[in-house]
Scaffold this active site. Structure first.
Site, PDB file in Angstrom:
ATOM      1  N   GLU A 269      20.628  11.210 -33.951  1.00  0.00           N
ATOM      2  CA  GLU A 269      19.345  11.029 -33.232  1.00  0.00           C
ATOM      3  C   GLU A 269      19.271   9.668 -32.550  1.00  0.00           C
ATOM      4  O   GLU A 269      18.411   8.850 -32.874  1.00  0.00           O
ATOM      5  CB  GLU A 269      18.184  11.132 -34.232  1.00  0.00           C
ATOM      6  CG  GLU A 269      18.116  12.408 -35.028  1.00  0.00           C
ATOM      7  CD  GLU A 269      17.095  12.306 -36.176  1.00  0.00           C
ATOM      8  OE1 GLU A 269      16.473  11.247 -36.356  1.00  0.00           O
ATOM      9  OE2 GLU A 269      16.932  13.297 -36.897  1.00  0.00           O
ATOM     10  N   PRO A 270      20.133   9.397 -31.585  1.00  0.00           N
ATOM     11  CA  PRO A 270      20.098   8.075 -30.971  1.00  0.00           C
ATOM     12  C   PRO A 270      18.951   7.947 -29.976  1.00  0.00           C
ATOM     13  O   PRO A 270      18.626   8.891 -29.255  1.00  0.00           O
ATOM     14  CB  PRO A 270      21.434   8.001 -30.224  1.00  0.00           C
ATOM     15  CG  PRO A 270      21.768   9.423 -29.913  1.00  0.00           C
ATOM     16  CD  PRO A 270      21.136  10.276 -30.973  1.00  0.00           C
ATOM     17  N   GLY A 271      18.328   6.784 -29.959  1.00  0.00           N
ATOM     18  CA  GLY A 271      17.303   6.506 -28.952  1.00  0.00           C
ATOM     19  C   GLY A 271      17.757   5.338 -28.106  1.00  0.00           C
ATOM     20  O   GLY A 271      18.257   5.483 -26.991  1.00  0.00           O
ATOM     21  N   ARG A 272      17.639   4.154 -28.700  1.00  0.00           N
ATOM     22  CA  ARG A 272      17.962   2.912 -27.983  1.00  0.00           C
ATOM     23  C   ARG A 272      19.349   2.943 -27.332  1.00  0.00           C
ATOM     24  O   ARG A 272      19.519   2.485 -26.208  1.00  0.00           O
ATOM     25  CB  ARG A 272      17.908   1.760 -28.993  1.00  0.00           C
ATOM     26  CG  ARG A 272      18.025   0.402 -28.378  1.00  0.00           C
ATOM     27  CD  ARG A 272      18.228  -0.673 -29.460  1.00  0.00           C
ATOM     28  NE  ARG A 272      17.482  -0.509 -30.666  1.00  0.00           N
ATOM     29  CZ  ARG A 272      16.319  -1.118 -30.938  1.00  0.00           C
ATOM     30  NH1 ARG A 272      15.795  -1.953 -30.076  1.00  0.00           N
ATOM     31  NH2 ARG A 272      15.703  -0.907 -32.085  1.00  0.00           N
ATOM     32  N   TYR A 312       8.561  -8.533 -32.489  1.00  0.00           N
ATOM     33  CA  TYR A 312       9.752  -8.739 -33.332  1.00  0.00           C
ATOM     34  C   TYR A 312      10.448 -10.058 -33.036  1.00  0.00           C
ATOM     35  O   TYR A 312      11.556 -10.283 -33.526  1.00  0.00           O
ATOM     36  CB  TYR A 312      10.789  -7.643 -33.084  1.00  0.00           C
ATOM     37  CG  TYR A 312      10.277  -6.234 -33.070  1.00  0.00           C
ATOM     38  CD1 TYR A 312       9.738  -5.648 -34.207  1.00  0.00           C
ATOM     39  CD2 TYR A 312      10.372  -5.459 -31.911  1.00  0.00           C
ATOM     40  CE1 TYR A 312       9.299  -4.340 -34.189  1.00  0.00           C
ATOM     41  CE2 TYR A 312       9.933  -4.145 -31.880  1.00  0.00           C
ATOM     42  CZ  TYR A 312       9.387  -3.596 -33.026  1.00  0.00           C
ATOM     43  OH  TYR A 312       8.958  -2.303 -33.004  1.00  0.00           O
ATOM     44  N   CYS A 341      -4.448 -12.725 -22.958  1.00  0.00           N
ATOM     45  CA  CYS A 341      -5.100 -13.846 -23.649  1.00  0.00           C
ATOM     46  C   CYS A 341      -4.696 -13.903 -25.111  1.00  0.00           C
ATOM     47  O   CYS A 341      -5.510 -13.665 -26.016  1.00  0.00           O
ATOM     48  CB  CYS A 341      -6.613 -13.714 -23.515  1.00  0.00           C
ATOM     49  SG  CYS A 341      -7.085 -13.602 -21.797  1.00  0.00           S
ATOM     50  N   GLU A 342      -3.440 -14.152 -25.345  1.00  0.00           N
ATOM     51  CA  GLU A 342      -2.900 -14.298 -26.703  1.00  0.00           C
ATOM     52  C   GLU A 342      -1.785 -15.327 -26.611  1.00  0.00           C
ATOM     53  O   GLU A 342      -0.931 -15.235 -25.712  1.00  0.00           O
ATOM     54  CB  GLU A 342      -2.256 -12.989 -27.195  1.00  0.00           C
ATOM     55  CG  GLU A 342      -3.168 -11.809 -27.278  1.00  0.00           C
ATOM     56  CD  GLU A 342      -3.691 -11.543 -28.672  1.00  0.00           C
ATOM     57  OE1 GLU A 342      -3.277 -12.216 -29.618  1.00  0.00           O
ATOM     58  OE2 GLU A 342      -4.536 -10.648 -28.788  1.00  0.00           O
TER      59      GLU A 342
HETATM   60  N1  LLP Z   1      15.336   8.977 -35.704  1.00  0.00           N
HETATM   61  C1  LLP Z   1      14.227   8.571 -36.341  1.00  0.00           C
HETATM   62  C2  LLP Z   1      13.671   9.405 -37.414  1.00  0.00           C
HETATM   63  C3  LLP Z   1      13.611   7.360 -35.990  1.00  0.00           C
HETATM   64  O1  LLP Z   1      12.505   6.959 -36.631  1.00  0.00           O
HETATM   65  C4  LLP Z   1      14.167   6.568 -34.950  1.00  0.00           C
HETATM   66  C5  LLP Z   1      13.547   5.286 -34.563  1.00  0.00           C
HETATM   67  C6  LLP Z   1      15.323   7.039 -34.292  1.00  0.00           C
HETATM   68  C7  LLP Z   1      15.889   8.245 -34.710  1.00  0.00           C
HETATM   69  C8  LLP Z   1      15.963   6.292 -33.160  1.00  0.00           C
HETATM   70  O2  LLP Z   1      16.392   5.035 -33.517  1.00  0.00           O
HETATM   71  P1  LLP Z   1      17.269   4.187 -32.478  1.00  0.00           P
HETATM   72  O3  LLP Z   1      18.530   4.955 -32.206  1.00  0.00           O
HETATM   73  O4  LLP Z   1      16.492   4.028 -31.230  1.00  0.00           O
HETATM   74  O5  LLP Z   1      17.524   2.916 -33.164  1.00  0.00           O
HETATM   75  N2  LLP Z   1      10.282  -0.246 -31.839  1.00  0.00           N
HETATM   76  C9  LLP Z   1      11.497  -0.748 -32.431  1.00  0.00           C
HETATM   77  C10 LLP Z   1      12.412   0.378 -32.868  1.00  0.00           C
HETATM   78  C11 LLP Z   1      11.745   1.350 -33.807  1.00  0.00           C
HETATM   79  C12 LLP Z   1      12.606   2.532 -34.138  1.00  0.00           C
HETATM   80  C13 LLP Z   1      11.808   3.595 -34.802  1.00  0.00           C
HETATM   81  N3  LLP Z   1      12.561   4.764 -35.160  1.00  0.00           N
HETATM   82  C14 LLP Z   1      12.171  -1.679 -31.437  1.00  0.00           C
HETATM   83  O6  LLP Z   1      11.629  -1.893 -30.358  1.00  0.00           O
HETATM   84  O7  LLP Z   1      13.218  -2.261 -31.747  1.00  0.00           O
END
Ligand code: LLP
Length: 433
Positions: A269-272, A312, A341-342
């Site tokens: 499940e990649p996002g970033r 972060y 304004c922070e």
């Molecule tokens: N699967 C699940 C269940 C998740 O909760 C997440 C991210 C992912 C996959 C994807 O993770 P990734 O591959 O993107 O690392 N807002 C934070 C990141 C929070 C991630 C939350 N969950 C940031 O800006 O660094």
């Protein structure tokens, strides 16, 4: 798109920023494709599917790019699910994760017959089971395990250690599985984890995978014969400034024993990783000012547009795409700050940015993930527009929010009176408040 690469693209970006305005998110479709390709290639020896984690960047056009590459999606709300459907995904492409799914969200997931509902607690298992029984249909569930693995990432993006809100504790998994097996309306097809985000050390994934394997083997020994997949979540680390990105070959090696040992297919499940470096945030310099020995470059994007630095202390590369008014040689270090304004409203601290004078166009790099999706309209600042560049063409994929958008759904006091919209407060309600 790292900001450094993009600084060479001023001829392209400056005209777009002038046409669409700033702050503006810009994404590069080819970069998303090449990331998808790189990860798929590394995992090619393993039977696998990528489920893009929609929370990283949920713009419908971006979802469309990944759909065309064959990805499924990992969603955490019916809102993200609706986006996925709008982008053309089918129910069988959708995994529903998240620690706090509402009953109505589970209803929808069951009605739509999505690929998988990842349950995160015994109580959620009971709820999803009762929903499926009531609807007289089968729901495919996975158990998201908390494998109790330490990761060296920001405390706010760690998720896989005992004592955190995520996942089912290791010692509860078998009990849930035992309950699931005899119930015809529930089919346990997956065991998974998500240990955190922005992780660079493959051994963390390996450690979690080893614990999953132990569990899967135990379940298989118990006669659970419905399992189809192991899900290792997302979390693959990318470069923002000078980090060494996760080594994909070593990542694949770390999870291979789980896939081969279990005989199951793999879900990731990649996002970033897929979108982070494919986007940047363009912002225009408004002012330059000095105070207490510091120099500030005040820009038109703030923490409401990109909250990662404030939340972060994340460090994003910033570069000058087009210099502004002549004047500053740039040998002083500057803080790039927003209009909100922070005091915590900053995009970068202590940077050398020659040319960052009023009128300059700056690019904040690696802003494709958790940029727009975490934006807000704090200070009543309309949310930014988004542009997608695809080869030799570009388009606005999301218009800038208007002032009407900003106030949609609100009523003035006069309107409330005219519409007789006030409800009587009962005595009991009065006492509660
Ligand atoms: N699967 C699940 C269940 C998740 O909760 C997440 C991210 C992912 C996959 C994807 O993770 P990734 O591959 O993107 O690392 N807002 C934070 C990141 C929070 C991630 C939350 N969950 C940031 O800006 O660094």
């Amino acid at each position: 798109m790292g900001a450094r690469v993009l600084s060479e693209a001023g001829d392209l970006l400056d005209p777009i920023a002038r046409r669409v305005g700033t702050p503006l998110y810009v994404y590069d479709a080819d970069r998303i494709r090449s990331q998808h390709h790189a990860l798929s290639a590394a995992l090619a020896p393993l039977r696998h599917r990528l489920y893009y984690s929609v929370k990283a960047n949920s713009s419908i056009a971006i979802l469309g790019i990944l759909r065309k590459l064959g990805a499924g999606v990992d969603v955490v709300s019916v809102g993200e699910m609706a986006r996925a459907f709008r982008a053309g995904y089918r129910a069988s492409d959708i995994i529903f994760s998240g620690v706090g799914k509402r009953p109505d969200e589970l209803e929808q997931a069951v009605t739509q017959h999505i690929k998988l509902v990842n349950v995160e607690s015994t109580a959620e298992f009971d709820l999803v089971r009762s929903v499926a029984e009531r609807q007289e249909c089968e729901v495919r569930i996975g158990i998201r395990v908390n494998p109790d693995v330490e990761t060296a990432t920001h405390p706010y993006t760690q998720t896989g250690e005992a004592g955190m809100k995520f996942g089912v504790p290791l010692d509860e998994v078998v009990r849930i599985a035992e309950r699931a097996v005899p119930i015809p309306s529930v089919r346990l097809t997956s065991i998974g984890m998500h240990i955190g985000s922005q992780i660079f050390d493959p051994s963390h994934f390996g450690e979690g995978a080893a614990k999953l394997l132990e569990l899967v083997l135990q379940l298989q020994d118990m006669g659970v014969d419905t399992l189809e997949a192991v899900d290792v979540g997302g979390g693959l680390g990318i470069r923002y400034t000078n980090e060494t990105p996760l080594d994909l070959a070593r990542y694949a090696d770390a999870i291979r024993p789980l896939v081969e040992g279990s005989g199951l297919s793999l879900a990731v499940e990649p996002g970033r990783f897929l979108v982070g470096n494919a986007g940047l945030l363009l912002t225009r310099c408004l002012y330059r000012k000095r105070s207490g020995g510091k120099t500030f470059v005040v820009v038109d994007a703030g923490m409401n547009d990109l909250v990662r630095p404030s939340l972060y202390r994340a460090v994003h590369d910033v570069s000058v795409v087009r210099a502004g008014e002549p004047g500053e040689a740039g040998e002083t270090q500057v803080d790039v700050v927003g209009p909100v304004c922070e005091t915590g409203d900053f995009l970068a601290k202590d940077r050398y940015l020659p040319g960052a004078t009023p009128g300059a166009l700056l690019a904040v790099g690696s802003a494709g993930a958790y940029g727009f999706t975490m934006s807000s309209s704090y200070n009543s600042r309309p949310r930014a527009a988004e542009v997608l560049i695809d080869g030799a063409q570009w388009a606005v994929i999301r218009e800038r929010e208007s002032l009407d958008d900003l106030m949609r759904g609100e009523r003035t006091l006069d309107q409330l009176d005219a519409a007789k919209a006030w409800n009587r407060v009962s005595g009991a309600e009065m006492r509660v408040s």
